[in-house]
Design an enzyme around this catalytic site. Structure first.
Site, PDB file in Angstrom:
ATOM      1  CD  GLN A   1     -24.278  41.020  41.788  1.00 46.51           C
ATOM      2  OE1 GLN A   1     -23.156  41.262  42.780  1.00 46.51           O
ATOM      3  NE2 GLN A   1     -25.132  40.427  42.138  1.00 46.51           N
TER       4      GLN A   1
ATOM      5  CB  SER B   1     -31.109  22.468  42.914  1.00 47.53           C
ATOM      6  OG  SER B   1     -31.433  22.677  44.433  1.00 47.53           O
TER       7      SER B   1
ATOM      8  CD  GLU C   1     -27.853  39.957  39.386  1.00 45.72           C
ATOM      9  OE1 GLU C   1     -27.611  39.984  38.135  1.00 45.72           O
ATOM     10  OE2 GLU C   1     -27.234  40.956  40.004  1.00 45.72           O
TER      11      GLU C   1
END
Length: 293
Positions: A53, A69, A94
């Site tokens: 990543q 959220s 991710e």
């Protein structure tokens, strides 16, 4: 709504258009049974983060806001994963996966792709750059890995990312900076603009001095540029002495051995200067005695 431009084809060339999330047939759905490119609900426990990543730093507060959220509305955009045997590796998304774990939900919508390591790295980099989640150093590191693993040139990378080749080259130059300056960019102590100016300073001592001064005095990029140019100009105006011929070096060494003093010698065979430096009254007295003899 007009389509956002400026980043090339990017993920639009990688991800299919998704109208709705396809529900999973249950917990017993194996990795091999998941159809490629379908949007499915995968258990969070079956998904692993991408070790390559590009983004290394995740904002805890922003993750918690996203998790809140997700608790109320769920994950509205599927993540992209690659099949790894009986498990899945995240290619893109991710941050959503981490937030979903914070929200303690069991499943997350995902698109499954049959991609090798190179394709995964390319997609992860493009996704993060498009979402502007990378700091300049992480972005430069991601581009460097992409170029090496995919054997791509700067021109090819710039086309994939929708950036100009000079912009890609300027990013890669940041990786030549010392670790302390790179960390300052990551932490936000200096901007990418400051870093680009410092990357153009080849003298490492001067580079470190300018970096320290920029941080200490809060210099703008223009102030740092002006200081770098002024210092470089002053150094160009002071010519370095030419190295002495071998026989002159031998003479200097013989004078040092005879007097026990520090000796400097400059000039040419026709005209020059010999300087004897003493550091104490005893050294001066010894020289006086030698001359008397």
């Amino acid at each position: 709504m007009a389509k956002k431009m400026g980043l090339g084809r990017g993920l639009s060339a990688i991800l299919p258009d998704v109208e709705e999330v396809v529900e999973s047939v249950g917990h017993q759905l194996s990795a091999a049974a998941v159809p490629a490119d379908a949007v499915v609900e995968l258990p969070l426990g079956d998904i692993d983060p991408n070790r390559d990543q590009p983004r290394k730093k995740f904002d805890d507060e922003a993750l918690e806001q996203l998790a809140e959220s997700i608790r109320h509305s769920g994950v509205l955009s599927p993540i992209l994963v690659a099949r790894d045997g009986s498990r899945y590796t995240i290619i893109a998304g991710e941050r959503r996966w981490r937030a979903a774990r914070l929200a303690q939900i069991e499943k997350i919508p995902a698109i499954v792709r049959e991609w090798d390591e190179i394709k995964r790295q390319e997609a992860a980099l493009i996704e993060n750059i498009q979402r502007e989640n990378l700091n300049p150093i992480e972005e430069a590191q991601g581009i460097y890995v992409l170029m090496n693993e995919c054997a791509l040139t700067q021109e090819q990378v710039s086309q994939r990312l929708g950036r100009s080749r000079p912009a890609v080259a300027n990013l890669l130059r940041l990786l030549s900076l010392p670790a302390a300056i790179q960390q300052a960019v990551i932490d936000g102590a200096i901007s990418a603009g400051h870093a680009r100016v410092l990357a153009g300073v080849t003298d490492k001592k001067l580079q470190a001095a300018l970096f320290a001064k920029a941080v200490q005095d809060g210099w703008s990029v223009r102030q740092l540029e002006a200081a770098a140019k002024q210092t470089s100009a002053q150094r160009r105006e002071t010519p370095k002495p030419a190295p002495l011929p071998v026989e002159y070096e031998e003479l200097r060494e013989r004078l040092r051995s005879a007097t026990g003093l520090k000796v400097s010698l400059s000039g040419t065979e026709h005209k020059g200067k010999i300087v004897l430096e003493y550091g104490s009254q005893e050294e001066l007295q010894r020289l006086w005695d030698m001359l008397g003899e």
